[in-house]
Scaffold this active site. Structure first.
Site, PDB file in Angstrom:
ATOM      1  N   LYS A  12       0.858  -1.184   0.000  1.00 60.29           N
ATOM      2  CA  LYS A  12       0.000   0.000   0.000  1.00 60.29           C
ATOM      3  C   LYS A  12       0.895   1.237   0.000  1.00 60.29           C
ATOM      4  O   LYS A  12       1.757   1.389   0.868  1.00 60.29           O
ATOM      5  CB  LYS A  12      -0.911   0.018   1.220  1.00 60.29           C
ATOM      6  CG  LYS A  12      -1.940   1.132   1.227  1.00 60.29           C
ATOM      7  CD  LYS A  12      -3.022   0.901   0.167  1.00 60.29           C
ATOM      8  CE  LYS A  12      -4.097  -0.038   0.674  1.00 60.29           C
ATOM      9  NZ  LYS A  12      -5.207  -0.194  -0.292  1.00 60.29           N
ATOM     10  N   THR A  57      -3.422  -5.471   0.863  1.00 57.25           N
ATOM     11  CA  THR A  57      -2.817  -4.152   1.041  1.00 57.25           C
ATOM     12  C   THR A  57      -3.630  -3.312   2.019  1.00 57.25           C
ATOM     13  O   THR A  57      -3.071  -2.452   2.697  1.00 57.25           O
ATOM     14  CB  THR A  57      -2.689  -3.417  -0.306  1.00 57.25           C
ATOM     15  OG1 THR A  57      -3.983  -3.156  -0.832  1.00 57.25           O
ATOM     16  CG2 THR A  57      -1.885  -4.239  -1.302  1.00 57.25           C
ATOM     17  N   HIS A 258      20.470  27.629 -11.559  1.00 56.30           N
ATOM     18  CA  HIS A 258      21.261  28.670 -12.218  1.00 56.30           C
ATOM     19  C   HIS A 258      20.680  30.069 -11.982  1.00 56.30           C
ATOM     20  O   HIS A 258      19.467  30.278 -12.045  1.00 56.30           O
ATOM     21  CB  HIS A 258      21.313  28.413 -13.722  1.00 56.30           C
ATOM     22  CG  HIS A 258      21.958  27.113 -14.082  1.00 56.30           C
ATOM     23  ND1 HIS A 258      23.274  26.816 -13.790  1.00 56.30           N
ATOM     24  CD2 HIS A 258      21.460  26.009 -14.706  1.00 56.30           C
ATOM     25  CE1 HIS A 258      23.562  25.605 -14.236  1.00 56.30           C
ATOM     26  NE2 HIS A 258      22.481  25.099 -14.786  1.00 56.30           N
TER      27      HIS A 258
END
Length: 302
Positions: A12, A57, A258
Site C-alpha cells: 500500500k 494491502t 542557475h
C-alpha cells in the site's frame, strides 16, 4: 515461448498518518506518508490466482494506523523498523519488507513578540503552521535477518551569494558559457545516507542523528569555497562521514539552480553582480556518492 515471473512486490502506497501527542497542553505532532512494499513466496498469486499467501494491502494500511497508536512514532526510522519486522516475522510467506516514509514538519505558532502563551502555569502549544522547508525521508528494508536503514531529506533549498567560481572547463565550438569568478551557487538538496546499524546493536538515536547530519550538510555547503558544485557535493558527504560514525554512505543529488546576470545596459544601468534571472530549467544535475573505504554502497540511484 515460456514466460518466467521475475522480481515482484506489492503493498500500500502513501498511507497518510498523523499522530498527535496530547499528554500535556504542549502537543506534539508526527505527520508521515508511509509506503509499504512486500515480497516473498508470492508466485501463486500471480500464476494461479490463489491469494492464500497474499496479505491484503488494506491490512498493511490498517497496520500503519494501529501501530501509530500502539507503538507511537518516536522517529520515522523507528516506526519503519516496527512495521518491517512485523510484516516479515508475523507473515510466513512474506520474506522481505521495504518501508518508505516521508515526514512533514510543523512549527509552533507563537505570539507576535515570539513568546509562548500560558494558561495558569501550562504552556499552550496546540497551534502549528506546516513547515515549507525540506521533507524528511526514511527507507527501512528487512529480510528476517538484517535491517537496512536509509535516512534522507529532499527539497532543501540553499544558496551561497558568493564564494563560488566556475572556470577552466572544456570548451568546444558549442560552448557559450562565460567563465565565472564570483557567482551565485544555489541548489535544492536531495540527500540520503545509509546507517551501519543492521539490527543487532542498540538502535542509534535517529532524531539526534538526523539533526546532526542535516547540520553538517548545511555547514559544509556554507563553508566550502566552491570551484564546482561537484566539489561542494564531495565536501558535504565527507563532512558527514567525518563527524557521524553511524553513517557509512552519503548520496547527494544537487540540481544547479542557475542564476544568470541580467543585461541592464539597454536601460543605461550597470549590473555589479546585483540583479539576476533565476532559471528553473534546464538545469545542471550533479549526483554522487561518498562512502567509507571498504564499504559497499547500498543506496540506489534514483
Amino acid at each position: 515461448m515460456a514466460h518466467v515471473l521475475g522480481q515482484n512486490q506489492y503493498g500500500k502506497a502513501e498511507t497518510r498518518v498523523v499522530r498527535i501527542y496530547r499528554d500535556t497542553t504542549r502537543h506534539e505532532i508526527k505527520d508521515l506518508n508511509v509506503s509499504v512494499a512486500l515480497s516473498g513466496d508470492l508466485d501463486d498469486v500471480h500464476l494461479t490466482g490463489s491469494n492464500a499467501n497474499c496479505l491484503p494491502t488494506d491490512t498493511t494500511k490498517n497496520t500503519v494506523y494501529a501501530f501509530a497508536k500502539e507503538h507511537g512514532i518516536e522517529s520515522a526510522e523507528a516506526f519503519g523498523i516496527h512495521l518491517a519486522r512485523h510484516f516479515v516475522d508475523n507473515n510466513e510467506p512474506i520474506r522481505r519488507a521495504r518501508i518508505r516514509i516521508e515526514e512533514y514538519t510543523w512549527d509552533r505558532i507563537r505570539t507576535p513578540d515570539n513568546s509562548a502563551r500560558f494558561i495558569g502555569s501550562e504552556e499552550v502549544g496546540h497551534s502549528f503552521v506546516r513547515n515549507g522547508g525540506e521533507i524528511r525521508t526514511a527507507q527501512i528494508t528487512y529480510d528476517g535477518d538484517r535491517f537496512e536503514v536509509i535516512t534522507g531529506l529532499k527539497e532543501l533549498t540553499v544558496m551561497n551569494s558568493t564564494n563560488s567560481e566556475f572556470w577552466g572547463y572544456i570548451k568546444d565550438k558549442y560552448t557559450t558559457l562565460k567563465e565565472a569568478y564570483d557567482r551565485i551557487l544555489a541548489t535544492q538538496v536531495t540527500a540520503r545516507w545509509a546507517h551501519s546499524w543492521s539490527g543487532e546493536e542498540t538502535q542509534p538515536n535517529w532524531e539526534r542523528s538526523y539533526t546532526h547530519v542535516r547540520r553538517h550538510l548545511l555547514e559544509a555547503f556554507a563553508e566550502t569555497y566552491s570551484y564546482s558544485l561537484q566539489q561542494t557535493l564531495y565536501a558535504m558527504g565527507s563532512r558527514v562521514l567525518n563527524n557521524r560514525a553511524e553513517v557509512d554512505e552519503v548520496r547527494l543529488e544537487l540540481p544547479n539552480k542557475h542564476h544568470f546576470l541580467v543585461d541592464l545596459e539597454p536601460f543605461g544601468l550597470k549590473n555589479n553582480n546585483e540583479v539576476y534571472f533565476a532559471a528553473d530549467r534546464p538545469y545542471g544535475l550533479i549526483e554522487g556518492t561518498v562512502h567509507r573505504e571498504g564499504v559497499t554502497p547500498v543506496i540506489p540511484v534514483a
